[in-house]
Scaffold this active site. Sequence first.
Site, PDB file in Angstrom:
ATOM      1  CD  GLU A   1      -2.910  -1.277   2.287  1.00  0.00           C
ATOM      2  OE1 GLU A   1      -2.922  -0.366   3.124  1.00  0.00           O
ATOM      3  OE2 GLU A   1      -3.708  -2.235   2.310  1.00  0.00           O
TER       4      GLU A   1
ATOM      5  CG  ASP B   1      -1.658  -0.340  -3.105  1.00  0.00           C
ATOM      6  OD1 ASP B   1      -2.614  -0.220  -2.308  1.00  0.00           O
ATOM      7  OD2 ASP B   1      -0.814   0.576  -3.284  1.00  0.00           O
TER       8      ASP B   1
ATOM      9  CD  GLU C   1      -4.133  -8.273   1.495  1.00  0.00           C
ATOM     10  OE1 GLU C   1      -5.075  -7.643   2.015  1.00  0.00           O
ATOM     11  OE2 GLU C   1      -2.955  -7.904   1.583  1.00  0.00           O
TER      12      GLU C   1
HETATM   13  C1  XIL Z   1      -5.862  -6.606   8.249  1.00  0.00           C
HETATM   14  C2  XIL Z   1      -6.093  -7.686   9.295  1.00  0.00           C
HETATM   15  O1  XIL Z   1      -6.871  -8.714   8.769  1.00  0.00           O
HETATM   16  C3  XIL Z   1      -6.755  -7.081  10.501  1.00  0.00           C
HETATM   17  O2  XIL Z   1      -6.845  -8.037  11.541  1.00  0.00           O
HETATM   18  C4  XIL Z   1      -5.979  -5.858  10.998  1.00  0.00           C
HETATM   19  O3  XIL Z   1      -6.716  -5.202  11.998  1.00  0.00           O
HETATM   20  C5  XIL Z   1      -5.738  -4.882   9.861  1.00  0.00           C
HETATM   21  O4  XIL Z   1      -5.126  -5.551   8.784  1.00  0.00           O
HETATM   22  N1  XIL Z   1      -4.798  -5.239   3.516  1.00  0.00           N
HETATM   23  C6  XIL Z   1      -3.709  -5.911   4.012  1.00  0.00           C
HETATM   24  C7  XIL Z   1      -3.853  -6.758   5.215  1.00  0.00           C
HETATM   25  O5  XIL Z   1      -2.645  -5.910   3.386  1.00  0.00           O
HETATM   26  O6  XIL Z   1      -2.673  -6.821   5.960  1.00  0.00           O
HETATM   27  C8  XIL Z   1      -4.995  -6.251   6.065  1.00  0.00           C
HETATM   28  O7  XIL Z   1      -5.156  -7.129   7.165  1.00  0.00           O
HETATM   29  C9  XIL Z   1      -6.251  -6.155   5.259  1.00  0.00           C
HETATM   30  C10 XIL Z   1      -6.081  -5.140   4.146  1.00  0.00           C
END
Ligand code: XIL
Length: 352
Positions: free
Chosen positions: A148, A192, A255
Site C-alpha cells: 500500500e 496494493d 487477499e
Molecule cells: C488486516 C487484518 O486482517 C486485521 O486483523 C488488521 O486489523 C488490519 O489488517 N490489507 C492488508 C492486510 O494488506 O494486511 C490487512 O489485514 C487487510 C487489508
Amino acid sequence: MYKILFFLLIPIITISQEISEPSLKKHSEFPIGTSIRFVEFMKDKKLKKLQKHHFDSYTAGNDMKMYQIVTREGNYNWARVDSIINYTTLNNQRLFGHTLIWHSATPKWVEKKAMSNPQWLEKFMKEYINKYVGRYKGKVDGWDVVNEGLNTKGSGFREESIWYKTMGKKYIEKAFKYAHKADPKAKLFYNDFNIERDTLKFNSMMKMIEDFLERDVPISGIGFQMHIRMDIPNEIIEYTLKRAASTGLQIHLSEVDIIFNSHDDSKGGGIQTYNNLTTEMLNEQAIKYEELVNIYKKTVPKSQQYGITFWGFNDRDTWINRFFKIKDWPCIYDEKLNPKPAFYGFLNGLKN
Ligand code: XIL
C-alpha cells in the site's frame, strides 16, 4: 458391551468429521492460499483440517507484520514465525511473507524515532529487512516487500506514510534492493488494494513498476489484494490484470474477498445496505467468484500465475466485519465453516 459400542462408534465419529467437499488445491494448477491468524488457528481442529485440505500456500494474518516482529528497539521476536515455518514445512505448504514495509503495521516507536531522527529510518529499514529476510532465506517463498505505498484513491504515492515522509519515494525501491540482497531467490512483490478498479491508482503503480523494470530494481511480482464488491465490473478487473501481466511479472491475487455492502477503505468506514443474506445473493456471489477465477486464468499466462489467496476464507473469521463495522458475508465458507455456493463457484472456475 460398552466396549463393543465404543468400537462401533469410532468409525461413525471419524466419518462425520471428514471433509466431503473437493479439495481446492487438488483442482488447481496454481497455488491456493488463505491468510490465517496463527494462534487461533493452532487451537482450532476443524480449521486445521480445512486448511490442510484446501490450501498449499500460507499467508499469516497479522503474525508477520512489523509491529509483531520488533515490539521495541533491538527486540526481535521470531518465535511465532519460527512456529509458522515449522507448520508449513511439516505440511508441505508454501509460505508467503506478508509484509515487510507497510505504513499501517509500522510500530509507534519506529514512527516516533523517525520523526526526531530521519536518517535513522533508512538504517533501521536495512537492518530489519536484512535480519528478517536473511533469517528465513529459502524458507519464505515470496514477500510483499512494500504494501500500500500508493494513495488510497487516485494517483500518486501515499505521502502521509512515515516511510515516504522520511525517505521519499525511493524507500520503495530501497526495500526491494535490501530484500533481494538478503535472499536473492525470494520472489518480491509490490502489493496494493483497489488497483483492479481505480485506474488512476493502477496507472501510478504501472508507472512505478515499469520504471523499476527499466532500471533493474529487483521486483518479481504484483499483488492485487482484490478486496472487491459484487458490483465491481469484470471488464475493469480484466483490463487491469491483463495490463499488469504484460510486464511479465508474477501476478498474485493476494487477499481475495467479495462483499455485498460497501466500505470507504478506512477503519470503521462501512455502509450497510444489505442486512440479510438471501439465496439469490449467495448464488450471485458464487458466479462472481467463478468469474474472478476465470478472469485470472484468461488474463495471466500460466508461468505468471503465482496463485490466489483469500484474506480469511470463512465468514466467521473475516476481517471485514470487525474492521469496517458492517455485517457482510465475503468468503467462500460460512460462519459455521460450511462451504457456501461461493465455494462451488470458485471450484468451478478452477475446473473450467
Ligand atoms: C488486516 C487484518 O486482517 C486485521 O486483523 C488488521 O486489523 C488490519 O489488517 N490489507 C492488508 C492486510 O494488506 O494486511 C490487512 O489485514 C487487510 C487489508
